[in-house]
Design a protein around this motif. Structure first.
Motif, PDB file in Angstrom:
ATOM      1  N   ALA A  64       0.809  -1.225   0.000  1.00  0.00           N
ATOM      2  CA  ALA A  64       0.000   0.000   0.000  1.00  0.00           C
ATOM      3  C   ALA A  64       0.837   1.268   0.000  1.00  0.00           C
ATOM      4  O   ALA A  64       0.385   2.304  -0.470  1.00  0.00           O
ATOM      5  N   ALA A  65       2.028   1.207   0.536  1.00  0.00           N
ATOM      6  CA  ALA A  65       2.849   2.416   0.692  1.00  0.00           C
ATOM      7  C   ALA A  65       3.949   2.453  -0.347  1.00  0.00           C
ATOM      8  O   ALA A  65       4.601   1.448  -0.616  1.00  0.00           O
ATOM      9  N   GLU A  66       4.166   3.632  -0.940  1.00  0.00           N
ATOM     10  CA  GLU A  66       5.224   3.811  -1.937  1.00  0.00           C
ATOM     11  C   GLU A  66       5.988   5.092  -1.626  1.00  0.00           C
ATOM     12  O   GLU A  66       5.491   6.187  -1.917  1.00  0.00           O
ATOM     13  N   PRO A  67       7.154   5.029  -1.081  1.00  0.00           N
ATOM     14  CA  PRO A  67       7.821   3.837  -0.531  1.00  0.00           C
ATOM     15  C   PRO A  67       7.340   3.560   0.892  1.00  0.00           C
ATOM     16  O   PRO A  67       6.675   4.385   1.507  1.00  0.00           O
ATOM     17  N   LEU A  68       7.714   2.403   1.416  1.00  0.00           N
ATOM     18  CA  LEU A  68       7.379   2.047   2.786  1.00  0.00           C
ATOM     19  C   LEU A  68       8.461   2.544   3.732  1.00  0.00           C
ATOM     20  O   LEU A  68       9.647   2.259   3.541  1.00  0.00           O
ATOM     21  N   VAL A  69       8.054   3.300   4.742  1.00  0.00           N
ATOM     22  CA  VAL A  69       8.931   3.669   5.853  1.00  0.00           C
ATOM     23  C   VAL A  69       8.218   3.214   7.114  1.00  0.00           C
ATOM     24  O   VAL A  69       7.095   3.664   7.391  1.00  0.00           O
ATOM     25  N   LEU A 153      14.965  -1.499  -3.259  1.00  0.00           N
ATOM     26  CA  LEU A 153      16.000  -1.661  -2.241  1.00  0.00           C
ATOM     27  C   LEU A 153      15.351  -1.570  -0.867  1.00  0.00           C
ATOM     28  O   LEU A 153      14.414  -0.802  -0.657  1.00  0.00           O
ATOM     29  N   SER A 154      15.843  -2.366   0.084  1.00  0.00           N
ATOM     30  CA  SER A 154      15.374  -2.239   1.467  1.00  0.00           C
ATOM     31  C   SER A 154      16.532  -1.857   2.372  1.00  0.00           C
ATOM     32  O   SER A 154      17.682  -2.228   2.115  1.00  0.00           O
ATOM     33  N   LEU A 155      16.213  -1.114   3.426  1.00  0.00           N
ATOM     34  CA  LEU A 155      17.206  -0.669   4.392  1.00  0.00           C
ATOM     35  C   LEU A 155      16.723  -1.036   5.787  1.00  0.00           C
ATOM     36  O   LEU A 155      15.550  -0.826   6.118  1.00  0.00           O
ATOM     37  N   LEU A 156      17.617  -1.575   6.596  1.00  0.00           N
ATOM     38  CA  LEU A 156      17.349  -1.763   8.024  1.00  0.00           C
ATOM     39  C   LEU A 156      18.246  -0.803   8.784  1.00  0.00           C
ATOM     40  O   LEU A 156      19.472  -0.970   8.804  1.00  0.00           O
ATOM     41  N   THR A 172      14.786   7.695  -2.258  1.00  0.00           N
ATOM     42  CA  THR A 172      13.631   8.303  -2.907  1.00  0.00           C
ATOM     43  C   THR A 172      12.837   7.320  -3.760  1.00  0.00           C
ATOM     44  O   THR A 172      11.776   7.663  -4.250  1.00  0.00           O
ATOM     45  N   SER A 173      13.329   6.127  -3.949  1.00  0.00           N
ATOM     46  CA  SER A 173      12.665   5.162  -4.820  1.00  0.00           C
ATOM     47  C   SER A 173      11.285   4.796  -4.289  1.00  0.00           C
ATOM     48  O   SER A 173      11.104   4.553  -3.092  1.00  0.00           O
ATOM     49  N   THR A 174      10.317   4.729  -5.168  1.00  0.00           N
ATOM     50  CA  THR A 174       8.977   4.306  -4.767  1.00  0.00           C
ATOM     51  C   THR A 174       8.900   2.808  -4.532  1.00  0.00           C
ATOM     52  O   THR A 174       7.910   2.305  -4.016  1.00  0.00           O
ATOM     53  N   ARG A 175       9.940   2.082  -4.911  1.00  0.00           N
ATOM     54  CA  ARG A 175       9.973   0.629  -4.711  1.00  0.00           C
ATOM     55  C   ARG A 175      10.829   0.236  -3.518  1.00  0.00           C
ATOM     56  O   ARG A 175      11.155  -0.928  -3.346  1.00  0.00           O
ATOM     57  N   SER A 176      11.193   1.198  -2.699  1.00  0.00           N
ATOM     58  CA  SER A 176      12.065   0.918  -1.564  1.00  0.00           C
ATOM     59  C   SER A 176      11.260   0.696  -0.291  1.00  0.00           C
ATOM     60  O   SER A 176      10.073   1.029  -0.212  1.00  0.00           O
ATOM     61  N   ALA A 177      11.935   0.119   0.695  1.00  0.00           N
ATOM     62  CA  ALA A 177      11.342  -0.048   2.024  1.00  0.00           C
ATOM     63  C   ALA A 177      12.415   0.229   3.058  1.00  0.00           C
ATOM     64  O   ALA A 177      13.548  -0.229   2.918  1.00  0.00           O
ATOM     65  N   GLY A 188       8.254  11.920  14.881  1.00  0.00           N
ATOM     66  CA  GLY A 188       8.526  12.954  13.891  1.00  0.00           C
ATOM     67  C   GLY A 188       8.540  12.430  12.467  1.00  0.00           C
ATOM     68  O   GLY A 188       8.371  13.196  11.510  1.00  0.00           O
ATOM     69  N   LEU A 189       8.725  11.112  12.299  1.00  0.00           N
ATOM     70  CA  LEU A 189       8.739  10.539  10.952  1.00  0.00           C
ATOM     71  C   LEU A 189       7.336  10.400  10.366  1.00  0.00           C
ATOM     72  O   LEU A 189       7.192  10.014   9.202  1.00  0.00           O
ATOM     73  N   ALA A 190       6.309  10.737  11.149  1.00  0.00           N
ATOM     74  CA  ALA A 190       4.955  10.694  10.610  1.00  0.00           C
ATOM     75  C   ALA A 190       4.805  11.649   9.434  1.00  0.00           C
ATOM     76  O   ALA A 190       4.062  11.379   8.482  1.00  0.00           O
ATOM     77  N   VAL A 191       5.519  12.773   9.471  1.00  0.00           N
ATOM     78  CA  VAL A 191       5.429  13.733   8.363  1.00  0.00           C
ATOM     79  C   VAL A 191       6.056  13.168   7.099  1.00  0.00           C
ATOM     80  O   VAL A 191       5.826  13.693   6.004  1.00  0.00           O
ATOM     81  N   ASP A 192       6.855  12.108   7.229  1.00  0.00           N
ATOM     82  CA  ASP A 192       7.447  11.445   6.066  1.00  0.00           C
ATOM     83  C   ASP A 192       6.616  10.250   5.610  1.00  0.00           C
ATOM     84  O   ASP A 192       7.068   9.459   4.779  1.00  0.00           O
ATOM     85  N   GLY A 193       5.424  10.127   6.167  1.00  0.00           N
ATOM     86  CA  GLY A 193       4.546   9.027   5.770  1.00  0.00           C
ATOM     87  C   GLY A 193       4.876   7.703   6.422  1.00  0.00           C
ATOM     88  O   GLY A 193       4.481   6.645   5.918  1.00  0.00           O
ATOM     89  N   ALA A 194       5.580   7.732   7.546  1.00  0.00           N
ATOM     90  CA  ALA A 194       5.996   6.487   8.194  1.00  0.00           C
ATOM     91  C   ALA A 194       4.814   5.759   8.814  1.00  0.00           C
ATOM     92  O   ALA A 194       3.841   6.371   9.269  1.00  0.00           O
ATOM     93  N   ARG A 195       4.914   4.428   8.835  1.00  0.00           N
ATOM     94  CA  ARG A 195       3.999   3.567   9.581  1.00  0.00           C
ATOM     95  C   ARG A 195       4.733   3.143  10.856  1.00  0.00           C
ATOM     96  O   ARG A 195       5.961   3.102  10.904  1.00  0.00           O
ATOM     97  N   PHE A 196       3.958   2.781  11.882  1.00  0.00           N
ATOM     98  CA  PHE A 196       4.567   2.518  13.187  1.00  0.00           C
ATOM     99  C   PHE A 196       4.145   1.153  13.719  1.00  0.00           C
ATOM    100  O   PHE A 196       2.959   0.801  13.707  1.00  0.00           O
ATOM    101  N   VAL A 197       5.175   0.400  14.142  1.00  0.00           N
ATOM    102  CA  VAL A 197       4.966  -0.906  14.765  1.00  0.00           C
ATOM    103  C   VAL A 197       5.491  -0.824  16.187  1.00  0.00           C
ATOM    104  O   VAL A 197       6.698  -0.638  16.398  1.00  0.00           O
TER     105      VAL A 197
END
Length: 690
Positions: A64-69, A153-156, A172-177, A188-197
């Motif tokens: 659902a998210a492009e990209p996922l943060v 690409l994914s980043l941990l 910036t890739s829409t296919r990244s996570a 503060g990452l909510a403004v970047d569209g982040a989801r929270f677990v």
């Protein structure tokens, strides 16, 4: 294969591809180098259990998210990293362009990782040569975003300390996570569209499941004791894992006995945000260790960097590597140490703190001795690598005149230096903190060969900021002059001629006052390079001629040849071509005679450059190709970039524009961004396409 009447090549090819269209029509396609695909994740957790809801959320958000943060937060030891690793390993096929990992060090003793440094690690992992990594956060961000713009690409980002730290590392890739783990929510990452677990402690059933995975049927045979263990561990996965490992390595120990031990221990000193403590759990594993194991556990925590190999651990313990390796393996089995790669280890942040607290109970003399052994081990290996890279250079450090031997070869030396770069920097910093000035300045001298080939300027200047004052405090004027001469070269190569002149003049003053002819020759040579770089050719010729006159009296032959090469370059720039060519030929012969193949290659580079400037591109090519063959065998990106730029000019001069484009493009990929030569090459490439 043929599809729809078309003859196409599909898939990924390594090396040349032969495509047959029809009889009498064969095309050869030279495969282009594939981009480097990094897979840096640590191994998936062995005892992972539960977290079904969190994994399902991440799966849903990825579509659902492009990209996922996503921010994975919770108290220390709750299993944030395990959750992230489990999901990322399970989703690997979604990220064909690679998976990057970094520990951002929110709780590291030396402080959190700086985004500027992290971006450098990422750029290197993505195939950017060290010499091509630009200075400064903004430039590194721009290059990182450019490289990842179209990649899946994914980043941990593990152990993040703030939203700002994470934000600086987002692609910036829409296919990244991007998954960031932290003990804080990083709202503060909510403004970047982040989801929270929000990761919470296990309930009793999940705790029992994890214990059953670790110790098997004993959980079912002692259900009440097992439930009590789950309660005493507070549902904290790291505590449950350590208890499980302890029980699995003691098959006759009952769960009831383990409960009794836990009840009698204080669970407070390593309190987390939810008042759960794990120190007692760690202590229970620690007190059962054999004395040698406990000692290795304590002393390895004094290692200056985040991860270490068997030999570094052996240095800390003061024991042979063959004796320490099985001890480390046992510590991994007991979950007191993590193996992050083949025979490479690191502590969990809390376990490292725990081990250091136990090390504090040793005497200060014992701790200092262990730290010094590790620092000296890194210095000796650095010296060996430098000898492999620059075997004929004059050195003043006592380490070079001891028992240290050169590494197996230049390429192996460069690979080791890149892999241990952070530990080398931290070792020098620890030496400075401990007041071991005799070691600090030697790190600076021994970094010379690595600097020349990789041009990690940030490390270089940071180390010299420690090394020069250390030499001054020691009153070692020979060392001070040596380091200031090194700074003269590095400042000059970056175009900071005023700084270079200041350091070079001071190095010359010290050497002249002390009657140190070797130091005088070095300072004169570097000052000649400053004048040459700034365009004052008559002054450069005077400095270099003086330097060679001194060298003819004291040697070594290689240093005299180095002066000859620079004199040849200056003479050619002054229009005295015949004299310049004679000097360069003599210098190349001397370099070959003393076995300095890189020095010989640089003479060939200068000769080729002279022919190019005089409109003789065909004559330049043979010299440049010989030089290229040498530096590619060594693995020197900076020198290769210089040669390829000249080969591009030569190809352009004879009208071979495809070859010119190829060399220019390869040179740009190797040169540091912002380097003046990069701008010139870019302009030449653009001109070819007009």
């Amino acid at each position: 294969m043929r599809r729809g009447g078309e003859n196409v090549v599909s898939g990924t090819a390594q090396g040349p591809v032969v495509q047959a269209g029809s009889v009498g029509e064969v095309h050869f396609h030279s495969g282009t180098p594939q981009p480097l695909i990094p897979y840096q994740l640590p191994p998936p957790p062995r005892l992972f259990t539960s977290r079904h809801r969190e994994l399902a959320d991440l799966d849903h958000w990825l579509t659902a998210a492009e990209p996922l943060v996503a921010v994975v937060s919770g108290p220390g030891g709750v299993g944030k990293t395990s959750l992230a690793l489990r999901w990322l390993h399970g989703s690997r096929t979604q990220f064909p362009d690679g998976q990057l990992y970094v520990d951002l060090g929110a709780h590291a003793p030396e402080g959190p990782a700086v985004p500027e440094e992290v971006l450098e690690w990422f750029l290197l992992a993505l195939g950017v040569p060290g010499a091509d990594v630009p200075p400064g956060l903004a430039r590194r961000q721009a290059l990182f975003r450019s490289l990842t713009a179209d990649r899946a690409l994914s980043l941990l980002l593990d152990n993040a300390v703030s939203a700002a730290q994470v934000r600086s590392l987002l692609p910036t890739s829409t296919r990244s996570a991007v998954l960031a783990t932290s003990r804080w929510r990083l709202g503060g990452l909510a403004v970047d569209g982040a989801r929270f677990v929000e990761v919470e402690s296990f309930d009793v059933d999940s705790s029992l499941e994890l214990l059953e995975r670790a110790v098997g049927r004993r959980v079912a045979s002692e259900p009440d004791a097992a439930r009590e263990l789950a309660h005493l561990c507070g549902g904290l996965p790291i505590a449950l894992s350590v208890v499980g490992a302890r029980l699995s390595t003691h098959p006759r120990r009952t769960l009831s006995g383990e409960v009794g031990s836990l009840r009698t221990e204080r669970l407070a000193k390593l309190a987390l945000d939810d008042d759960v403590s794990v120190e007692a759990v760690f202590d229970l594993s620690y007190v059962d260790l054999p004395a040698r194991h406990a000692r290795v556990y304590r002393l390895c925590a004094l290692h200056p960097g985040h991860s270490f190999g068997v030999e570094a651990a052996a240095a800390a313990a003061g024991e042979p590597p063959g004796d320490v390796a099985p001890v480390l393996a046992d510590l991994v089995e007991k979950n007191l140490l993590a193996e992050v790669a083949d025979e490479r280890f690191r502590f969990h942040d809390l376990l490292r703190l725990h081990a250091r607290q136990h090390a504090d109970r040793d005497s200060a003399a014992q701790r200092d001795a262990a730290s010094r052994r590790v620092v000296e081990w890194y210095l000796d290996r650095l010296v060996g690598a430098d000898l492999a890279l620059r075997p004929t250079r004059h050195r003043v450090g006592p380490r070079y005149h001891g028992d240290v031997v050169a590494s197996s070869g230049p390429r192996a030396a460069l690979n080791w230096l890149e892999g241990e770069r952070a530990n080398l920097r931290e070792s020098c910093r620890v030496a400075a903190e401990m007041g071991w000035d005799d070691l600090v300045w030697q790190f600076c001298e021994a970094m010379w060969g690595f600097y020349l080939h990789a041009r990690h300027s940030d490390d270089w200047f940071a180390l010299h900021a420690l090394g020069v004052p250390a030499a001054v405090r020691l009153g070692d004027r020979v060392a001070e002059a040596k380091l200031r001469a090194q700074l003269t070269y590095s400042y000059s190569s970056l175009g900071y001629f005023a700084d270079a002149e200041r350091e070079g003049v001071r190095a010359l003053e010290i050497a002249e006052e002390d009657g140190d002819r070797q130091g005088v020759a070095v300072a004169l040579t570097e000052l000649g390079g400053v004048a040459q770089g700034s365009g004052d050719l008559p002054r450069a010729l005077r400095w270099l001629t003086r330097a060679r006159d001194v060298r003819r009296g004291i040697g070594p032959r290689r240093a005299e040849a180095l002066c000859g090469r620079r004199i040849g370059e200056v003479l050619a720039a002054l229009g005295r071509d015949d004299e310049g060519l004679a000097e360069l030929a003599a210098a190349a012969e001397s370099m070959a005679a003393v076995g300095d193949h890189v020095g010989q290659a640089r003479c060939l580079m200068s000769t080729g450059g002279l022919h190019l400037r005089r409109g003789r591109p065909a004559r330049a090519v043979s010299h440049l190709e010989s030089a290229l063959d040498v530096v590619r065998r060594v693995g020197s990106p900076f020198y290769e970039a210089e040669i390829r730029a000249s080969l591009g000019e030569a190809a352009e001069g004879v009208g071979d524009l495809p070859t010119a484009r190829r060399h220019y493009a390869l040179a740009l990929a190797l040169l540091p961004t912002g380097n003046p030569k990069a701008a010139t090459i870019s302009a030449r490439l653009a001109a070819l396409d007009r």
